[in-house]
Write a protein that holds these residues in place. Structure first.
Motif, PDB file in Angstrom:
ATOM      1  N   ALA A 113      46.748  40.622  73.563  1.00  0.00           N
ATOM      2  CA  ALA A 113      47.803  41.137  74.354  1.00  0.00           C
ATOM      3  C   ALA A 113      48.436  42.112  73.064  1.00  0.00           C
ATOM      4  O   ALA A 113      49.170  41.566  72.115  1.00  0.00           O
ATOM      5  CB  ALA A 113      48.007  39.796  74.376  1.00  0.00           C
ATOM      6  N   ILE A 114      49.634  43.299  74.029  1.00  0.00           N
ATOM      7  CA  ILE A 114      49.851  43.890  73.493  1.00  0.00           C
ATOM      8  C   ILE A 114      51.887  44.086  73.748  1.00  0.00           C
ATOM      9  O   ILE A 114      51.802  43.764  75.004  1.00  0.00           O
ATOM     10  CB  ILE A 114      49.930  45.401  72.834  1.00  0.00           C
ATOM     11  N   ARG A 115      52.575  43.504  72.508  1.00  0.00           N
ATOM     12  CA  ARG A 115      53.591  43.992  73.594  1.00  0.00           C
ATOM     13  C   ARG A 115      54.714  44.799  72.849  1.00  0.00           C
ATOM     14  O   ARG A 115      54.683  44.817  71.347  1.00  0.00           O
ATOM     15  CB  ARG A 115      54.250  42.842  73.960  1.00  0.00           C
ATOM     16  N   SER A 116      55.606  45.896  73.399  1.00  0.00           N
ATOM     17  CA  SER A 116      56.418  46.152  71.932  1.00  0.00           C
ATOM     18  C   SER A 116      57.708  45.823  73.044  1.00  0.00           C
ATOM     19  O   SER A 116      57.918  44.988  72.739  1.00  0.00           O
ATOM     20  CB  SER A 116      55.984  47.861  72.724  1.00  0.00           C
ATOM     21  N   ALA A 117      58.544  46.696  72.640  1.00  0.00           N
ATOM     22  CA  ALA A 117      61.032  46.134  72.790  1.00  0.00           C
ATOM     23  C   ALA A 117      60.704  46.434  74.058  1.00  0.00           C
ATOM     24  O   ALA A 117      59.814  47.126  74.616  1.00  0.00           O
ATOM     25  CB  ALA A 117      61.137  47.238  71.322  1.00  0.00           C
ATOM     26  N   PRO A 118      61.739  45.888  74.260  1.00  0.00           N
ATOM     27  CA  PRO A 118      62.669  46.008  75.788  1.00  0.00           C
ATOM     28  C   PRO A 118      62.740  47.980  76.125  1.00  0.00           C
ATOM     29  O   PRO A 118      63.411  47.667  74.767  1.00  0.00           O
ATOM     30  CB  PRO A 118      63.345  45.079  75.956  1.00  0.00           C
ATOM     31  N   ASP A 146      47.236  47.345  82.242  1.00  0.00           N
ATOM     32  CA  ASP A 146      48.545  47.685  82.761  1.00  0.00           C
ATOM     33  C   ASP A 146      49.811  46.412  82.894  1.00  0.00           C
ATOM     34  O   ASP A 146      50.139  46.928  84.059  1.00  0.00           O
ATOM     35  CB  ASP A 146      48.907  48.502  83.930  1.00  0.00           C
ATOM     36  N   GLY A 147      49.442  45.396  81.946  1.00  0.00           N
ATOM     37  CA  GLY A 147      50.751  44.015  82.025  1.00  0.00           C
ATOM     38  C   GLY A 147      50.118  43.475  80.961  1.00  0.00           C
ATOM     39  O   GLY A 147      49.365  43.148  79.817  1.00  0.00           O
ATOM     40  N   GLU A 148      50.763  42.041  80.615  1.00  0.00           N
ATOM     41  CA  GLU A 148      50.500  41.200  79.988  1.00  0.00           C
ATOM     42  C   GLU A 148      49.544  40.007  79.962  1.00  0.00           C
ATOM     43  O   GLU A 148      48.925  39.536  79.118  1.00  0.00           O
ATOM     44  CB  GLU A 148      51.658  40.135  80.515  1.00  0.00           C
ATOM     45  N   ASP A 149      48.743  40.623  80.941  1.00  0.00           N
ATOM     46  CA  ASP A 149      47.795  39.410  80.920  1.00  0.00           C
ATOM     47  C   ASP A 149      46.110  40.335  81.873  1.00  0.00           C
ATOM     48  O   ASP A 149      46.487  41.399  82.531  1.00  0.00           O
ATOM     49  CB  ASP A 149      47.074  37.924  81.519  1.00  0.00           C
ATOM     50  N   SER A 150      45.215  39.330  82.247  1.00  0.00           N
ATOM     51  CA  SER A 150      44.115  39.994  82.994  1.00  0.00           C
ATOM     52  C   SER A 150      43.808  39.921  84.552  1.00  0.00           C
ATOM     53  O   SER A 150      43.858  40.140  85.102  1.00  0.00           O
ATOM     54  CB  SER A 150      42.780  39.501  83.026  1.00  0.00           C
ATOM     55  N   SER A 151      45.415  38.966  84.591  1.00  0.00           N
ATOM     56  CA  SER A 151      45.554  39.500  86.449  1.00  0.00           C
ATOM     57  C   SER A 151      46.883  41.098  86.845  1.00  0.00           C
ATOM     58  O   SER A 151      47.241  40.940  87.794  1.00  0.00           O
ATOM     59  CB  SER A 151      46.579  38.325  87.073  1.00  0.00           C
ATOM     60  N   SER A 152      46.823  41.622  85.400  1.00  0.00           N
ATOM     61  CA  SER A 152      47.869  42.736  86.278  1.00  0.00           C
ATOM     62  C   SER A 152      46.817  43.903  86.727  1.00  0.00           C
ATOM     63  O   SER A 152      45.400  44.106  86.662  1.00  0.00           O
ATOM     64  CB  SER A 152      48.955  43.048  84.651  1.00  0.00           C
ATOM     65  N   PRO A 153      47.789  45.394  86.801  1.00  0.00           N
ATOM     66  CA  PRO A 153      46.551  45.813  87.702  1.00  0.00           C
ATOM     67  C   PRO A 153      46.098  46.939  86.411  1.00  0.00           C
ATOM     68  O   PRO A 153      46.245  46.482  85.840  1.00  0.00           O
ATOM     69  CB  PRO A 153      47.965  47.212  87.919  1.00  0.00           C
ATOM     70  N   LEU A 154      44.673  46.690  86.861  1.00  0.00           N
ATOM     71  CA  LEU A 154      43.763  47.599  86.254  1.00  0.00           C
ATOM     72  C   LEU A 154      43.972  48.834  85.861  1.00  0.00           C
ATOM     73  O   LEU A 154      44.257  50.002  86.231  1.00  0.00           O
ATOM     74  CB  LEU A 154      41.953  47.157  86.833  1.00  0.00           C
ATOM     75  N   VAL A 155      43.398  49.090  84.389  1.00  0.00           N
ATOM     76  CA  VAL A 155      43.856  50.856  84.488  1.00  0.00           C
ATOM     77  C   VAL A 155      42.350  51.690  84.615  1.00  0.00           C
ATOM     78  O   VAL A 155      42.177  52.848  84.393  1.00  0.00           O
ATOM     79  CB  VAL A 155      44.728  50.620  82.452  1.00  0.00           C
ATOM     80  N   GLY A 156      41.544  51.033  83.975  1.00  0.00           N
ATOM     81  CA  GLY A 156      40.051  51.244  83.669  1.00  0.00           C
ATOM     82  C   GLY A 156      39.627  50.525  82.764  1.00  0.00           C
ATOM     83  O   GLY A 156      39.685  49.614  82.115  1.00  0.00           O
ATOM     84  N   SER A 172      56.564  47.858  78.705  1.00  0.00           N
ATOM     85  CA  SER A 172      56.301  47.375  77.461  1.00  0.00           C
ATOM     86  C   SER A 172      54.784  46.191  76.922  1.00  0.00           C
ATOM     87  O   SER A 172      55.101  45.882  76.090  1.00  0.00           O
ATOM     88  CB  SER A 172      58.013  46.974  77.091  1.00  0.00           C
ATOM     89  N   GLN A 173      54.535  46.001  78.208  1.00  0.00           N
ATOM     90  CA  GLN A 173      53.086  44.757  77.700  1.00  0.00           C
ATOM     91  C   GLN A 173      51.462  45.889  78.405  1.00  0.00           C
ATOM     92  O   GLN A 173      51.776  46.675  79.134  1.00  0.00           O
ATOM     93  CB  GLN A 173      53.263  43.151  78.611  1.00  0.00           C
TER      94      GLN A 173
END
Length: 414
Positions: A113-118, A146-156, A172-173
């Motif tokens: 789970a990757i998070r950068s600054a706002p 593309d987001g905070e968890d596995s419910s976010s849009p799938l990139v690939g 930012s996630q």
């Protein structure tokens, strides 16, 4: 014969016992019948054929189920390796993530789970990719969201040895999952993460983009130059320069138009002077990697609209030709359907119902695609004529609609 517990019997021994039971019971019944008919025994319990078969079937079922149970290994849940490979990644600078062991192990379940600054994006670049290959990546795989968890849009979903394309998050996630099955393993992967400052929503974002330097756009529109020195013909190093135009903040379409394209026509091999991947060119892809168009020398005026993020790949091969490169304009937009107003009050409503960031109306370029964001003509007091900037009065077009911006015809001597 030594007496054994039923659990110690082999399958063959159990079968032999079942056969001997059937034979023995049959012989005992026959002797009982013979003895009873002679009147020597008054009370004899004789197994009926149906009861004998039933008891024998019960024994066979017990033995069979016992050996099926022994032959089938117990299914145990393989533990998720959260302690060794799952991470919460706070991104304050460039960072490399990967698996803790190489080669990786079977039944690994790793989550990042990757998070950068706002107000930042995250650039994801694979620097190593050696994961067991399989059709549709059904065995070992890396999954990016593309987001905070596995419910976010799938990139690939990725596997094998081919390095995936560079990707920049929409926020930012990012969430990355790695899964391995119980068969083959490989060396693993490494991913470089880079936080990128997002100045998209600032009042004056950087709208000038250089395709040989920038990897993604940082505004809702602007100008794309092939290189910083355009239109001066400086030698670009041979290679492929990629630029991402990502949708964000409610804008759901991309408009791009090429104002000037001056690339080398000389092919890498062959002599057919047509626009294809054998020449210097600009390939345009959608987010899924589908080719939308190829732009080559002289394709000025080409315009593309897509309802997806866009990637430009500039192929430079013949630097000795010293061509000047290209210039394009682009804009993110959405089409309004609500009483002719934009959803965001800071957006500008074009005459074609597109809503674009308002700051794009300040650069005197057509980001609407219909010219409606260009400056209004200025009236010259006293003569009723309109006056445009020089770049419009010199184009031999009637931009004033009354012909007042056209040059007077030159008088010819009699």
């Amino acid at each position: 014969m030594t007496v054994k517990d039923i659990s110690e019997l082999s399958f063959v021994e159990a079968c032999e016992i079942a056969i001997s039971m059937e034979t023995g019971l049959h012989q005992s019944n026959q002797m009982a019948k013979d003895t009873s008919s002679k009147g020597t025994i008054s009370k004899v319990q004789v197994y009926s054929p149906s009861r004998r078969k039933m008891d024998l079937m019960k024994f066979v079922l017990i033995v069979t189920s016992m050996f099926i149970h022994q032959a089938t290994p117990e299914t145990t849940e393989h533990p998720t390796m959260t302690a060794s490979c799952s991470q919460q990644v706070e991104l304050f600078g460039k960072k490399i993530i990967g698996l803790p062991v190489s080669p990786y192990e079977n039944y690994m379940r790793c989550e990042y789970a990757i998070r950068s600054a706002p107000n930042t994006f995250i650039e994801l670049e694979f620097t190593k990719m050696k994961v067991e290959d399989s059709p549709q990546c059904s065995a070992d795989r890396i999954i990016v969201f593309d987001g905070e968890d596995s419910s976010s849009p799938l990139v690939g979903t990725y596997c094998g040895n081919k390095i995936p394309k560079l990707f920049t998050s929409s926020g930012s996630q990012l969430f990355i999952a790695f899964q391995s099955n119980g068969k083959n393993v490989d060396e693993g992967f490494e991913i470089k993460l880079t936080p990128i400052h997002d100045d998209f929503q600032s009042s004056r974002p950087r709208t000038e983009i250089y395709a040989d330097e920038d990897k993604f756009t940082k505004a809702g529109g602007g100008l794309i130059y092939s290189h910083r020195e355009y239109p001066n013909s400086t030698a670009l190093a041979p290679g492929v320069y990629s630029l991402d135009i990502s949708l964000k903040y409610g804008y759901n379409q991309v408009y791009i138009a090429f104002l000037d394209v001056a690339l080398s026509e000389e092919p890498k091999s062959g002599v057919v002077p047509i626009c294809n991947t054998r020449h210097e060119n600009i390939e345009i892809f959608d987010r899924d990697g589908n080719l939308l168009d190829i732009i080559c020398n002289g394709d000025s005026g080409s315009a593309i609209v897509t309802g997806d993020s866009m990637k430009l790949a500039m192929h430079i091969t013949n630097v000795d030709q010293q061509e000047k490169g290209f210039l394009a304009i682009y804009a993110l937009f959405y089409v309004t359907e609500i009483n002719g107003t934009c959803l965001n009050q800071d957006d500008y409503l074009c005459k074609n119902w597109r809503c674009i960031p308002r700051y794009l109306t300040e650069d005197e370029h057509d980001h609407c695609g219909d010219g409606s964001d260009l400056p209004e003509p200025e009236s010259k007091a006293g003569d009723g004529k309109c006056q445009y900037k020089d770049d419009l009065t010199n184009d031999k077009n009637d931009d004033c609609d009354v012909g007042s911006d056209l040059r007077e015809p030159e008088s010819q001597g009699m």
